[in-house]
Design an enzyme around this catalytic site. Structure first.
Site, mmCIF file in Angstrom:
data_model
loop_
_atom_site.group_PDB
_atom_site.id
_atom_site.type_symbol
_atom_site.label_atom_id
_atom_site.label_comp_id
_atom_site.label_asym_id
_atom_site.label_seq_id
_atom_site.Cartn_x
_atom_site.Cartn_y
_atom_site.Cartn_z
ATOM 1 N N TRP A 102 -13.115 -42.028 49.581
ATOM 2 C CA TRP A 102 -12.767 -43.721 49.691
ATOM 3 C C TRP A 102 -12.332 -44.289 49.023
ATOM 4 O O TRP A 102 -11.965 -45.184 48.813
ATOM 5 C CB TRP A 102 -14.252 -44.385 50.382
ATOM 6 C CG TRP A 102 -15.187 -43.814 51.961
ATOM 7 C CD1 TRP A 102 -15.478 -42.865 52.122
ATOM 8 C CD2 TRP A 102 -13.985 -43.523 53.292
ATOM 9 N NE1 TRP A 102 -15.954 -42.937 53.349
ATOM 10 C CE2 TRP A 102 -14.506 -43.162 54.059
ATOM 11 C CE3 TRP A 102 -12.508 -44.570 53.273
ATOM 12 C CZ2 TRP A 102 -14.675 -42.919 55.417
ATOM 13 C CZ3 TRP A 102 -12.463 -44.586 54.881
ATOM 14 C CH2 TRP A 102 -12.759 -43.474 55.838
ATOM 15 N N ASP A 169 -16.860 -51.528 46.519
ATOM 16 C CA ASP A 169 -17.191 -51.207 47.389
ATOM 17 C C ASP A 169 -18.924 -50.522 48.207
ATOM 18 O O ASP A 169 -18.871 -49.679 47.889
ATOM 19 C CB ASP A 169 -16.809 -49.597 47.810
ATOM 20 C CG ASP A 169 -15.780 -49.213 50.034
ATOM 21 O OD1 ASP A 169 -17.409 -49.568 51.106
ATOM 22 O OD2 ASP A 169 -15.376 -48.853 50.657
ATOM 23 N N LYS A 193 -21.198 -49.359 59.192
ATOM 24 C CA LYS A 193 -21.808 -48.380 59.115
ATOM 25 C C LYS A 193 -24.018 -48.452 58.926
ATOM 26 O O LYS A 193 -25.270 -48.297 58.888
ATOM 27 C CB LYS A 193 -22.220 -48.115 57.107
ATOM 28 C CG LYS A 193 -20.055 -47.520 57.652
ATOM 29 C CD LYS A 193 -20.172 -46.108 57.329
ATOM 30 C CE LYS A 193 -19.139 -45.296 57.667
ATOM 31 N NZ LYS A 193 -17.597 -45.553 57.198
HETATM 32 C C1 PLP Z 1 -16.694 -45.571 56.258
HETATM 33 C C2 PLP Z 1 -16.237 -46.140 54.809
HETATM 34 C C3 PLP Z 1 -15.001 -46.207 54.560
HETATM 35 C C4 PLP Z 1 -13.150 -46.818 55.892
HETATM 36 O O1 PLP Z 1 -13.839 -47.717 56.465
HETATM 37 P P1 PLP Z 1 -13.176 -48.453 57.455
HETATM 38 O O2 PLP Z 1 -13.904 -50.140 58.015
HETATM 39 O O3 PLP Z 1 -13.429 -47.584 58.957
HETATM 40 O O4 PLP Z 1 -11.735 -48.562 56.747
HETATM 41 C C5 PLP Z 1 -14.973 -47.356 53.866
HETATM 42 N N1 PLP Z 1 -15.388 -47.020 52.341
HETATM 43 C C6 PLP Z 1 -16.651 -46.644 52.738
HETATM 44 C C7 PLP Z 1 -17.486 -46.611 51.608
HETATM 45 C C8 PLP Z 1 -17.623 -46.114 54.340
HETATM 46 O O5 PLP Z 1 -18.239 -45.252 54.287
#
Ligand code: PLP
Length: 356
Positions: A102, A169, A193
């Site tokens: 990511w 993030d 998540k």
């Molecule tokens: C799953 C994830 C993403 C991507 O998320 P989307 O909402 O599918 O774009 C980005 N960063 C991390 C740390 C993730 O676990």
């Protein structure tokens, strides 16, 4: 009976969130209409949006500190692009820490906006640890990091000190542990998540960092426009926002982040203790960087795979297979996963040991 859901995302949510959101689809808040058929500008939905935005700041301890919470579309992946759009000056530069798939996705987008410096990367070791002792250039427009690496099972336990804005993030560990969130200037997280269903992305931004680039920002990608329109620049994803609000209310009732953090630590300790004790298994992430959300591990002898897979499936466990880029197993222990589910997994691991 409900399965023990270790899915990495979209993931388990509290049972009461499923029940209440199902009810809201049939008859929202006793108004004899479905949540799905009312205007997002109705007083009922505006109240949902306002409460969700306020509760985010309250739970993170960011009320009255110049932050705004937004519920946007496009997933965390769109934030990979929105962050440089909004924060990297024309001819500017940004600093990124590369800790996984990511993080490198975020780097890929930033590169189109200006000089993108990778301060450190654990890629050569297949991202099995978090790099430390790197230098962040003081003249970069911001520093970007990923607090929890969902795929590789590593988690940042501390964050670097820097005078430039810090962007993080937090998709896979938001609301899971206590941090001084005021050290971050922009936090983003795909809801699916740890907060709600897929379809909305939480952005928490310190308003004063915006408006400093001189590039044109398309309206839908402009944080300031979303702030000015109170997170309703266009029709927001009403259902995921409502379900996220229910999760946040559940978390608050439980005692907020400090309360869930204790539970998350107990779950992670229980599982990592067994991974380390049981001679059949090994963890794949460096011990000091192990994630309390996603535990990655392998069988030392692959010939036990079939037996182990049969055992955990028979025990009602779902979603334990590791990401295709790592293999092995991944136990995602998000907020709503009960300690009992972890005990079931640990018992299966012991059971395998006894059978072999
Ligand atoms: C799953 C994830 C993403 C991507 O998320 P989307 O909402 O599918 O774009 C980005 N960063 C991390 C740390 C993730 O676990």
């Amino acid at each position: 009976m409900k399965k023990h859901n270790y899915s990495a995302g979209p993931c388990i949510l509290p049972q009461e969130v499923f029940e209440k959101s199902a009810q809201a689809i049939l008859n929202f808040d006793g108004i004899d209409l479905s949540l799905l058929e009312i205007s997002h500008r109705s007083k009922e939905f505006v109240a949902v949006m306002e409460e969700a935005r306020a509760l985010v700041l309250e739970l993170l301890g960011l009320e009255g500190k110049g932050y705004q919470a937004l519920f946007l579309h496009g997933g965390a992946s769109l934030e990979f692009l929105m962050v440089p759009y909004n924060l990297m000056a024309a001819n500017g530069k940004a600093a990124y820490l590369d800790t996984g798939t990511w993080a490198s996705g975020a780097i890929k987008e930033a590169k189109h906006f200006g000089e993108t410096i990778i301060v450190a990367s654990s890629k050569p070791e297949n991202y099995n640890h978090i790099p430390k002792n790197y230098t962040i250039p003081a003249d970069a427009n911001y520093f970007h990091c990923t607090s929890n690496n969902t795929i590789f099972g590593t988690q940042m336990k501390s964050f670097p000190q820097t005078n430039i804005p810090v962007v993080c993030d937090m998709s896979s560990d938001i609301f899971s542990r206590s941090l001084d969130f005021s050290k971050f200037d922009l936090i983003y997280a795909g809801a699916q998540k740890n907060m709600g269903p897929a379809g909305t992305t939480l952005v928490v931004v310190k308003e004063e960092i915006l408006g400093k680039t001189n590039r044109y920002i398309p309206s839908m990608l402009d944080y300031q426009q979303h702030i000015d329109k109170e997170s309703m620049y266009n029709t927001p994803p009403v259902f995921p926002i409502y379900a996220s609000l229910l999760t946040l209310q559940w978390l608050k009732k439980l005692g907020g982040i400090p309360a869930i953090e204790k539970i998350n630590e107990a779950k992670a300790n229980l599982l990592y203790t067994e991974i380390d004790r049981n001679p059949l298994f090994s963890g794949t992430a460096a011990k000091e960087d192990r994630s309390n959300m996603n535990a990655t591990f392998v069988l030392n002898n692959e010939s036990h795979t079939e037996t182990f897979d049969k055992l955990w499936k028979a025990a009602g466990i779902s979603g334990l297979t590791g990401h295709r880029s790592v293999g092995g197993y991944r136990a995602s222990m998000y907020n709503a996963l009960p300690l009992e589910s972890v005990q079931v997994l640990v018992d299966v691991m012991k059971d395998l040991e006894n059978k072999i």
